[in-house]
Design a protein around this motif. Sequence first.
Motif, short mmCIF file in Angstrom:
data_model
loop_
_atom_site.label_atom_id
_atom_site.label_comp_id
_atom_site.label_asym_id
_atom_site.label_seq_id
_atom_site.Cartn_x
_atom_site.Cartn_y
_atom_site.Cartn_z
N LEU A 103 0.84 -1.19 0.00
CA LEU A 103 0.00 0.00 0.00
C LEU A 103 0.88 1.24 0.00
O LEU A 103 1.80 1.35 0.81
CB LEU A 103 -0.90 -0.02 1.24
N VAL B 198 -4.58 -2.82 3.87
CA VAL B 198 -4.67 -4.02 3.05
C VAL B 198 -4.41 -5.26 3.90
O VAL B 198 -3.72 -5.20 4.92
CB VAL B 198 -3.67 -3.98 1.87
N ILE C 206 -2.66 0.49 -4.50
CA ILE C 206 -2.35 -0.88 -4.09
C ILE C 206 -1.57 -1.58 -5.19
O ILE C 206 -1.94 -1.54 -6.36
CB ILE C 206 -3.64 -1.67 -3.80
#
Length: 397
Positions: A317, A375, A323
């Motif tokens: 991230l 994430v 991402i």
Amino acid sequence: MASATSVIAWGSGEDGQLGLGTYEEKEWACVVEALDPFAVRSVVGGSRNSLAICDDGKLFTWGWNQRGTLGHPPEKKTESVPSLVKSLANVKITQAAIGGWHCLAVDDQGRAYAWGGNEYGQCGEEPSKDDSGRPVRRDIVIPKRCAPKLTVRQVAAGGTHSVVLTREGSVWTWGQPWPPGDIKQISVPVRVQGLENVRLIAVGAFHNLALKEDGTLWAWGNNEYGQLGTGDTQPRSHPIPVQGLDDLTLVDIAAGGWHSTALTEEGEVYAWGRGEHGRLGFGDNDKSSKMVPQKVNLLAGEDIIQVSCGGTHSVALTRDGRIFSFGRGDHGRLGYGRKVTTGQPLELPIDIPPPEGQFNHADEEEDGKWIAKFVACGGRHTLAIMEWKADQEEETE
């Protein structure tokens, strides 16, 4: 319809671990709409299930439930929609972890809880044994206190063992810390000797990492792929310093099934351990295992603020909310809209609708964009928390 903050999921859905109400796999990011009414602060991906923690401390779980890993009686073998863990509704959960088939959580008072499979004592209870001395399956389907004598700051779960970090900076462990049969399991927390002033822990299937306040990284456990970063493949029963990181200021660590990562203050990623399928991010032509940490040059300049490691893939991230994913691509776990396996970190396309009221129907343009805040990799799926960032109006004189 997405809300201003939404959880998204992609990858394998065969056990309902995506939380989308179906058992289909998704090759692109989809909104977990059942969580939209709640302010989710963190998510965790397990091998076959998932959980989410809300700002108010409520805990939601979904996915595989045959071992009671969802924290309530397994009336169904799988659940495809997030559900509240009711037995923890009266405490404020701050952090949680999913192991092979057990879960751990800690509340704002430092009390730890465990549930799921316990045949190796990984939930903190002495497991039953048959006449031959082999462990007998005994699931704990309702979360209950574990490590009651410790004031816990962080929990981490391995394949069949548990590790906790106390508020005083010491590390304790129990369960089966090595592949079953290699060492006797324990159900009572034992302090890991040689570790004090620890800031953060991370646990893989059978290996462990501990980042100390002085910036040094220590590792112990199974090491068959070099996941301890010690320059060899010898297992270690006691913590040993990870090599090659002495001149770096580390701010975060992560452990996958058989690989490890460390993140520096400058946003650089170092990876080591099992390299098969490109999960270390060194490129399509370099999938060999690494015995010591090496810089992931393919992410250089991206200013990474978090890395999550799954069973065979990884996700990074960036500070500006993008991402990158890399590693094994079957079941769509990389989120590119195709089942590609790659060691080349690629930016994830986020194609989800804007939240209600954030679409300019006059010119059919979105008045903002989605940015990722967190994430989490599971075994064959991935989760992320997204936040809608509205366009700022130009200042007028």
